[in-house]
Design a protein around this motif. Structure first.
Motif, mmCIF file in Angstrom:
data_model
loop_
_atom_site.group_PDB
_atom_site.id
_atom_site.type_symbol
_atom_site.label_atom_id
_atom_site.label_comp_id
_atom_site.label_asym_id
_atom_site.label_seq_id
_atom_site.Cartn_x
_atom_site.Cartn_y
_atom_site.Cartn_z
ATOM 1 N N LEU B 4 -57.873 -21.793 73.542
ATOM 2 C CA LEU B 4 -57.867 -22.516 72.274
ATOM 3 C C LEU B 4 -58.458 -21.629 71.183
ATOM 4 O O LEU B 4 -59.426 -20.913 71.422
ATOM 5 C CB LEU B 4 -58.684 -23.799 72.390
ATOM 6 N N VAL B 5 -57.850 -21.682 70.034
ATOM 7 C CA VAL B 5 -58.292 -20.846 68.923
ATOM 8 C C VAL B 5 -59.144 -21.694 67.978
ATOM 9 O O VAL B 5 -58.744 -22.789 67.589
ATOM 10 C CB VAL B 5 -57.069 -20.295 68.154
ATOM 11 N N ALA B 6 -60.309 -21.163 67.628
ATOM 12 C CA ALA B 6 -61.211 -21.915 66.748
ATOM 13 C C ALA B 6 -60.847 -21.689 65.281
ATOM 14 O O ALA B 6 -60.363 -20.623 64.899
ATOM 15 C CB ALA B 6 -62.657 -21.487 66.985
ATOM 16 N N LYS B 7 -61.083 -22.710 64.487
ATOM 17 C CA LYS B 7 -60.826 -22.615 63.047
ATOM 18 C C LYS B 7 -62.008 -23.252 62.320
ATOM 19 O O LYS B 7 -62.444 -24.346 62.677
ATOM 20 C CB LYS B 7 -59.533 -23.382 62.722
ATOM 21 N N SER B 97 -71.700 -29.612 66.237
ATOM 22 C CA SER B 97 -71.339 -28.270 65.760
ATOM 23 C C SER B 97 -70.042 -28.253 64.960
ATOM 24 O O SER B 97 -69.849 -27.411 64.096
ATOM 25 C CB SER B 97 -71.198 -27.317 66.953
ATOM 26 N N ASP B 98 -69.159 -29.197 65.269
ATOM 27 C CA ASP B 98 -67.847 -29.197 64.603
ATOM 28 C C ASP B 98 -67.694 -30.353 63.630
ATOM 29 O O ASP B 98 -66.626 -30.560 63.065
ATOM 30 C CB ASP B 98 -66.740 -29.277 65.659
ATOM 31 N N ALA B 99 -68.764 -31.130 63.449
ATOM 32 C CA ALA B 99 -68.639 -32.365 62.670
ATOM 33 C C ALA B 99 -68.807 -32.134 61.178
ATOM 34 O O ALA B 99 -68.405 -32.963 60.373
ATOM 35 C CB ALA B 99 -69.663 -33.386 63.153
ATOM 36 N N ARG B 158 -66.645 -32.688 58.025
ATOM 37 C CA ARG B 158 -65.654 -31.634 58.155
ATOM 38 C C ARG B 158 -64.328 -31.993 57.485
ATOM 39 O O ARG B 158 -63.723 -31.165 56.809
ATOM 40 C CB ARG B 158 -65.414 -31.378 59.656
ATOM 41 N N SER B 159 -63.884 -33.220 57.658
ATOM 42 C CA SER B 159 -62.561 -33.595 57.146
ATOM 43 C C SER B 159 -62.522 -33.559 55.620
ATOM 44 O O SER B 159 -61.459 -33.556 55.024
ATOM 45 C CB SER B 159 -62.181 -34.993 57.637
#
Lengths: 974, 179, 87, 417
Positions: B4-7, B97-99, B158-159
């Protein structure tokens, strides 16, 4: 005409402008009004009702007459008295046709006897249909002032916040002195003034302060303040409203004075200023006198004449008469005479007035008529019982001064009448934290204002615990002497409200018709409802009403001044919202790949979600949707479900807490399992639904619907903090942490197993299981849940991998004949299964209504349980969720259609329910509907008629169970 | 095997600058929210202390660039670029971490820019370095921390990264046009 | 309008969500009877003057707050965390 | 004095000196058959219909300030019949019919203007809800037309169809919806009631309600005690305080709703337009001002004034929906006190005290209801039975859960309706 060597204008910078198509020239430092007067333009507008010729009345923002459209900015109703001149400005007069000088509707003036106060309430009633078709369009066209350009507003506006210790409103002598005192003491100060040049009346008068002219002293004070880090000067900024806890609104005109503003420069900025304390130093406004035919162009306030002379170097006439009831008016004559302008006469209503000068003086005199069709020519003066004619093209009138109390009324404070100055002054403490200084509280001398500004500032600083001292210069201290002069008897009409054409006679008529309350009089005559909100006319009108009703002025009362102090554009108050700025936009991690697949995106909550994914050759959304539904039913589909709310719930009290917020039980849920939950509001109706997974003994993750995510989070915090604070539980929204995708269809597991590090099977991962997995090496979560009725999963990975995983899932699915599906297909799939959404749980339905009453556990209390048992909420005749299938020739169903017995007329009393959701099912090859029908659960198999009047559709339907497809649920477990 | 590629949340949107001010994305190795359980605040503070990270007081952030503990709301701290072991049973620790999207606004007039978006007194004498607040940026829930004299870190969901960047850009241009 | 959050300090009203009278803190027992529940969910003193109501610092720290204030003047007298008032 | 064009001309020719008072200022009598507490729109209409429909003229209307000084004089003047729940539908439908005959009935021009109301929707789900509403309106016998995006564009081309935050999908058009001159409605009913013998008593504040043995006997006022056989409370914005005088606690929380008017402009908005995503609605008055409003300030308040966050929210809604209005300037803002019920629907009912009646809880929809509310309340007070069109507006519906009319679907939180 210009007067040599007077004024603060910069004669080195001439500016060209046009008015009604004619070219003129003014100078830097002019307002549009001063430049017009310098060019001897007196006629600038037309009044509202009678279309009478109107000239400039004032030199400030209270101007009721000189309202113009700035055509190069498409800006209507601009006060020429406020608009600073710039190179190339182009202005147009308003409310006239075909031209300002020859206005066809000035015929209204001849009709004036029939257009008296409130005439429209008494006529225009016959024939009935004529109001909308004839009378109203005529009235609307005649009314109004300037016109809006009907295109989207092209300019940039902004809003900002500011904070300070002391907000000083107005930069006249009191305001400047207060600012110097507070600024020197180190307080955080904001000094706001509506004018481009700070100094207030000092710039318009010839008074000395110490050894300086007032103008020079003001300039020096401004330089000193500018150099202070703790002081923010806000010129061109009108404080428009006082709000609670020291919040003030203020409008800054950022670029109205600039010929070619920079691209990104906003036109205006609306400030919300929060001040620990505020000092109102807004000065006072001179009021006109209601004498017969007092409305001709050339008649203006005496202070305006001095402003034009002293600040702009303009004489507003060649032969100027002065008419007043107070000493202050005399200064006009002295200033004019000193500047070499002819003073035609000084007329003072007081017999004992002391006036000396090289001009005719009439004391104990009145102006009883005027002449001049489009501009003043002569005035008729009654003096010592005789009438005499005075030639004058300008009349400077002064009926006294009204302190600018407006802001102090914004919290319902009522100003207090002070007989000594014949004016209202602010009530004490009308606005918490706001003090008033200077002319705004009836102190009219320059020295008095300077001293008061310092004194009030010291009090305020003391309250704030800031040590300060004041250093007040010497200045003029002329006593203010005035006698009442409200309405002058005479033959002609005497105007009170110049814009709305309210005369003394109208006020008297209102009183005669028993509109004697000041509010009734205002509303009946429209007195004070023009763009100046009665700044020029209210006190005069009140005095007339008091007189005619035999009451004193204080007893008669006042109307209320409300925000804004002067009008504020909608664009400034709504800055930032034009286009998309009204609400944040939320994007899922699959947004880009969805767009790349040409999916039309639709709004859901604040999110964007794909409606469908068109394939080559598909002409309509239905074709795509049908394909996507078939794909899920026969192969596999991928759908981004990240927008659903996800709440992490942790703690020893988590299970007990969930049992209390859900109708059903979660304490019995095994770790590694998921359960569907139903949540009620405390009033017993359904709030939301969703699945909750148990990840550990003390760890759950709850899902909510997309729309209710915020509401549910707030509700959980409410229940915890307000009702169950002792429960040991914590909530964290993890909606944004996880990108989550539904993988649904017979081949769902195959798609997943291609990506999972450790493949799953039906035993390790049965229906309603959940657990940690590794997705292409990345730790994620897997839930075996289904909103489609198919063998399905939702797989979640940290959001940074969302786009990547979506692409991989789609590729895997496509390799198996599947692919992504959008909201349209999702909706059909769930309708086939009878799953509810907020179309069904729309806030008026109970668990009982949707057939979920067995989910309300009898063994425990929960939010909403008690109220859900109210008799009206469990009545058998309530509308209950049913399925609907077309059963006749017409095959169409429409969400929002109502349900009737087949033979019944489609009227309210016969309505038995309505349709909530409709989809065409390619699986069953027919339209399916969900809806609510009275006692519907007992009526499966019956026929009902769906009627949609709006589209003219009538469909005979069979009532059935809402689960149309795979009612046993075998596919879920497959 | 596929990977999976992170963005990153602001990928393709940042950095940029207008006038004296620049806006860039901040990437922390991890973000973890820590919410002490009832009666465990003291115990959690001790664990923090032992780990060399003082538990931030209300409205304060501790640490340095790349490693911060940010007060993040009622009973909640956000560990940014830090991991602290031993919190099991003491606090709800949740990977975020991604929120969130984290950006840094830096340069003279940064405060003037934020004054157009945030209803909070950010004057340097009031909202000092190391001060943090939960508040709103326009209509978005946000966390804001002053990390330097004219440097702020702003955190939103994030959104909403794109909306945040857009709002800041409009205001940065407007403030640059004034000065 | 500004409300002092007991945690964050004085903030603009726009950061808060308003729920209604603080009566919501006193949830009746399930069997308290229809009148007690009607009182709780629907009926209000609705005073013109001093009142206590519940606000949520939604855009801020997430605390539910009991605000004692005046409905006529909008003066705020005191604020307290609901979790403390509820105990 | 009958009003007509001829009368206006005749008076004009004689210097407008012949106009008569529109109402008397009588001293309160010692006793009335019926006392109406509250001289607003609803109270005045009640008095008018008591006299006209039921021949009850020994009636006093007691007003603490001036007639029409409450919400009837500070609303955004919308008149519509577009409700969808039974109970509301028939009531507002009746009200609109009364509006349509009002001016001739009262011989007073209230400038009722049926210019049409457009409710915009911005998603499929909203469209479905409006379809349900439109069908309910037609079921009731009223008018509704579903417009698609192009249909909306034809009628209101100035909306932002291309770049607005919540795209416009279409609208529900209600041609008979519109506006009226608010003050004139109060004055028209006052004049009509006065002409039929009703005593309109201003500056008379009720300070107590006399009840003996569960039966109402009269009221105490700042102008003395007045006896009455029946007393009706119609005091929007004050319902809680007046009801408390009779020992009642109401399902009401009072909130502030702000409204706005701009400076006069030449005609640019010909309909009433309502935004589906931002609680924003707008029309243009005959004088040219844009009259508009939005949502409650959301906190309980009797201040009749609001604060900036909602001001800004309303303006922001206007700017995203119709950026044409940006350069219109707000001239005045004000606030009204809205008595919010837990379901957003009103109450017209008897109380537990014999002879004491109450008409309250109009939330922010009271203006259009003035005629039907007066009609139904007069019927209830005169006959003791609810009028057919208002039979679901019961005071006890929240306790029983029967016929709760929650058009918004937000539940029992007063400020959410």
């Amino acid at each position: 005409m210009r007067v040599k060597d007077k004024g603060l204008i910069n004669r080195a910078v001439p500016l060209r402008f046009t008015f009604d198509g004619r070219h003129y020239e003014g100078f830097q430092g002019d307002t549009l009004a001063s430049a017009l007067l310098a060019n001897d333009v007196r006629l600038v507008g037309r009044s509202f009702k009678y279309h009478r010729p109107r000239g400039i009345l004032t030199a400030g923002s209270e101007e009721p007459n000189a309202l113009m459209t700035i055509t190069d900015r498409a800006e209507p109703n601009v006060r020429a008295t406020v608009q600073e001149l710039y190179q190339g400005l182009s202005a147009k007069s308003q409310n006239n046709w075909p031209s300002l000088a020859r206005d066809a509707l000035s015929v209204n003036d001849l009709m004036a006897p029939f257009l008296s106060a409130g005439f429209y309430y008494k006529t225009f009633m016959w024939p009935r249909a004529f109001w909308e078709r004839v009378y109203e369009p005529l009235i609307r066209r005649a009314a109004g002032l300037g016109a809006l350009d009907k295109t989207h507003n092209p300019d940039l506006y902004e809003k900002a916040y500011a904070f300070c210790d002391v907000l000083i409103i107005g930069a006249g002598p009191a305001g400047l002195m207060a600012a110097l005192t507070a600024g020197r003491a180190g307080a955080r100060v904001i000094l706001a003034d509506e004018d481009s040049l700070m100094g207030g009346r000092l710039n318009s008068e010839t008074y000395q302060i110490g050894d300086h002219t007032g103008q020079d002293w003001a300039a020096a004070a401004v330089s000193e303040l500018t150099a202070m880090d703790n002081v923010r000067l806000m010129p061109r900024t009108t404080v428009t409203g006082a709000y609670d806890q020291g919040t003030y609104g203020a409008l800054e005109r950022v670029a109205h004075h600039i010929a070619k503003p920079a691209d990104d420069l906003p036109l205006e900025c609306f400030w919300r200023i929060v001040a620990k304390r505020a000092i109102l130093c807004a000065g006072s406004l001179e009021r006109p006198i209601a004498f017969p035919m007092n409305d001709r162009p050339g008649i203006m306030t005496a202070s305006a004449v001095r402003s034009y002379l002293n600040r702009y170097g303009v004489a507003p006439g060649k032969s100027i008469a002065i008419y007043g009831n107070n000493d202050n008016a005399h200064q006009t004559a002295h200033d004019l005479a000193a500047a070499g302008v002819k003073v035609a006469a000084v007329i003072d209503s007081r017999a004992d007035a002391q006036v000396q000068g090289d001009f005719p003086v009439y004391t104990g005199a009145e102006v009883i008529n005027t002449t001049g069709r489009l501009g003043l020519e002569e005035i008729l003066v009654r003096h010592n019982g005789e009438n005499l004619m005075v030639n004058a093209d300008c009349l400077a009138m002064s009926g006294g001064w009204n302190p600018t109390v407006h802001l102090t009324c914004h919290m319902n404070g009522r100003p207090v009448w002070r007989e000594g100055i014949l004016a209202f002054v602010p009530a004490d403490d009308a606005i918490p934290g706001l003090s008033v200084a200077g002319a705004a509280r009836g102190i009219f001398s320059t020295r008095g204002c300077l001293q008061d500004g310092a004194k009030v500032a010291l009090q305020v600083l003391d309250d704030l615990g800031i040590k300060a001292r004041a250093d007040v210069p010497e200045a003029e201290e002329t006593p203010y002497q005035i006698s009442p002069l409200w309405a002058v008897q005479g033959k002609g009409r005497a105007w009170l409200d110049f814009q709305n054409d309210v005369t003394v006679k109208d006020v008297k008529q209102a009183a005669a018709e028993n509109f004697r309350s000041v509010e009734h009089m205002k509303r009946y005559t429209t007195q004070g409802m023009a763009t100046d909100q009665g700044k020029n006319s209210n006190v005069g009108a009140l005095a007339v009403l008091a007189d005619v009703t035999g009451r004193a002025i204080p007893e008669t009362g006042t109307t209320t001044f409300r925000p804004p102090f002067s009008p504020v554009s909608i664009a400034a108050l709504g800055a930032g919202a034009q286009g998309k700025g009204f609400a944040p936009e939320r994007f899922t991690t699959s947004h880009l790949p969805s767009i790349q697949r040409a999916a039309p995106m639709i709004e859901a909550g604040l999110w964007y979600r794909p409606s469908y994914f068109p394939m080559p050759g598909e002409q309509t959304w239905r074709e795509s949707c049908d394909r996507e539904v078939n794909m899920v039913r026969t192969k596999v589909g991928i759908c981004d479900v990240s927008t659903l709310g996800k709440i992490d719930i942790q703690g020893p009290g988590a299970a007990e807490f969930l049992d209390f917020v859900y109708t059903n039980t979660f304490s019995t849920l095994k770790v590694g399992r998921v359960r569907y939950g139903l949540m009620l509001r405390e009033d017993g109706y359904v709030m939301d639904d969703g699945t909750t997974a148990r990840l550990g003994d003390h760890h759950y993750v709850m899902t909510t619907t997309t729309a209710a995510a915020g509401q549910v989070m707030r509700h959980l915090e409410f229940v915890h903090q307000c009702l169950k604070p002792k429960l040991n539980v914590r909530f964290i929204s993890v909606t944004e942490q996880w990108a989550q995708f539904a993988v649904a269809g017979p081949r769902a597991r195959d798609v997943l197993n291609a990506l999972l590090d450790d493949p799953i099977d039906n035993d390790s991962f049965p229906f309603m299981a959940c657990g940690q997995v590794k997705v292409a090496g990345t730790p994620g979560r897997l839930f075996r849940i289904s909103f489609s009725g198919e063998h399905a999963y939702e797989v979640a990975v940290p959001a940074r991998y969302g786009e990547s995983l979506f692409r991989l899932l789609c590729a895997q699915a496509e390799a198996m004949g599947g692919g992504p599906y959008g909201m349209e297909a999702l909706n059909v799939l769930r309708t086939e299964k009878g799953f509810v959404t907020h179309s069904e749980i729309h806030g008026r339905t109970t668990a009982f209504d949707i057939g979920a009453e067995r989910m309300v556990s009898a063994k425990k209390d929960c939010i909403g349980k008690t109220m859900a048992a109210r008799p009206g909420l469990i009545d058998d005749h309530r509308e209950q969720l049913v399925g609907l299938k077309p059963a006749g020739a017409v095959k169409q169903l429409i969400a929002g259609g109502h349900l009737f017995a087949p033979g019944a007329e489609a009227v309210r009393v016969n309505s038995q329910g309505y349709v909530t959701s409709v989809g065409y099912s390619p699986t069953l090859d027919c339209y399916l509907g969900l809806g609510f029908l009275k006692n519907g659960r007992a009526r499966h198999g019956e026929r009902v008629k769906m009627v949609d009047h709006l589209k003219g559709v009538e469909t005979l339907c069979e009532v059935c169970d809402p689960v149309f497809f795979d009612p046993e649920g075998g596919r879920l477990r497959g | 095997m596929v990977k999976l590629v992170a963005k990153a949340p602001c990928e393709g949107l940042l950095p940029f600058s207008y006038g004296t001010v620049s806006l860039s994305e901040v990437t922390y190795d991890s973000l973890t929210s820590v919410a002490p359980f009832v009666g465990k605040s003291k115990a959690v503070a001790d664990v923090f202390k032992a780990a060399g990270t003082p538990m931030p007081a209300v409205g304060r952030a501790t640490g340095k660039d790349g490693q911060r503990a940010i007060w993040f709301g009622r009973g909640q701290v956000l560990l940014a670029g830090l991991t602290i072991e031993g919190l099991e049973g003491l606090a709800a620790a949740t990977d975020q971490s991604d929120a969130w999207a984290v950006v840094r606004l830096e340069g003279e007039n940064a405060d003037a820019i934020l004054a157009r978006l945030i209803p909070l007194d950010l004057d340097k004498g009031v909202f000092k370095r190391g001060h943090t607040a939960r508040t709103q940026v326009q209509h978005m829930m946000a966390s804001i921390t002053r990390t330097g004299v004219q440097t702020f870190e702003i955190i939103v969901m994030r959104s909403m990264a794109r909306t945040l960047v857009h709002e800041l850009e409009v205001v940065m241009k407007a403030v640059a046009a004034r000065h | 309008m500004r409300i002092t959050c007991p945690i964050c300090g004085e903030r603009d009203r726009r950061e808060f969500y308003y729920q209604g009278a603080a009566v919501a803190l006193d949830r009746p027992a399930p069997d308290a009877g229809p009148q007690a529940w009607d009182d709780y969910v629907h009926l209000r003193d609705n005073p013109a003057g001093r009142t206590c109501d519940l606000w949520f610092h939604e855009m801020g720290c997430g605390a539910w707050i009991v605000v004692e204030r005046d409905t006529v003047t909008h003066e705020v007298y005191s604020t307290e965390l609901a979790e403390k008032a509820a105990r | 004095m009958r009003y007509s064009a001829l009368r206006v001309i005749k008076e004009g020719l004689t210097g407008n000196r012949g106009w008569q008072p529109v109402w008397r200022d009588p001293e309160p009598k010692a006793e009335y058959d019926i006392i109406i507490i509250g001289g607003g729109g609803h109270g005045l209409a009640t008095a008018y219909y008591l006299a006209k429909e039921h021949g009850v003229t020994n009636v006093a209307v007691l007003e603490k300030g001036y007639l029409g000084g409450g919400n009837v004089g500070r609303n955004t003047t919308l008149v519509r019949a577009n409700y969808f729940l039974p109970g509301n539908s028939e009531f507002y439908s009746h009200s609109l019919k009364l509006w349509e005959g009002m001016e001739h009935d009262l011989n007073y021009n209230a400038m009722h203007s049926q210019r049409g109301l457009i409710n915009l929707f911005h998603s499929d789900a909203q469209r479905d809800a409006f379809v349900r509403r439109g069908n309910a309106m037609i079921n009731q016998g009223d008018d509704a037309i579903l417009l698609d995006r192009d249909g909306v564009r034809k009628m209101v081309p100035y909306l932002d169809f291309d770049n607005t935050r919540f795209p416009i999908y279409g609208g529900l058009y209600h041609p008979r919806g519109g506006t009226a001159r608010h003050d004139a409605v109060a004055w028209g009913y006052a004049r009509g009631a006065d002409q039929r013998g009703v005593d309109l008593i201003q500056q008379c504040e009720v300070t107590g309600i006399d009840i003996e043995g569960g039966v109402v006997k009269g009221v105490q006022t700042t102008r003395g005690a007045i006896r009455a056989k029946k007393v009706g409370i119609v005091v929007a914005g004050r319902s809680g305080q007046v009801a408390a005088m009779a020992g009642m606690r109401l399902p009401i929380e009072s909130h502030v709703l702000q409204a706005f008017v701009t400076e006069g402009l030449k005609p640019c908005i010909d309909h009433v337009v309502s935004f589906g995503m931002g609680h924003f609605y707008i029309s243009q008055s005959d004088k040219g001002g844009l009259v508009f409003g939005g949502d409650l300030d959301f906190y309980a308040s009797y201040a009749a004034r609001g604060n900036l966050p909602m001001v800004e929210h309303v303006m922001e809604a206007g700017m995203t929906l119709m950026p044409m209005i940006g350069k219109a300037r707000v001239l005045r803002s004000w606030g009204g006190i809205m008595d919010m019920t837990p379901d957003g629907s009103p109450i017209i009912d008897k109380t537990d005290t014999e002879g004491l009646f109450i008409d309250c809880g109009w939330c922010y929809g009271g203006f259009k209801a003035v005629p039907a509310s007066g009609f139904a309340f007069a019927h209830l007070m005169a006959t003791g039975r609810p009028h057919d069109t208002a039979e679901k507006f019961r005071l006890d519906r929240f306790r029983t859960g029967v016929s709760i009319m929650d058009e918004e679907g937000t539940g029992a939180q007063h400020n959410l309706h």
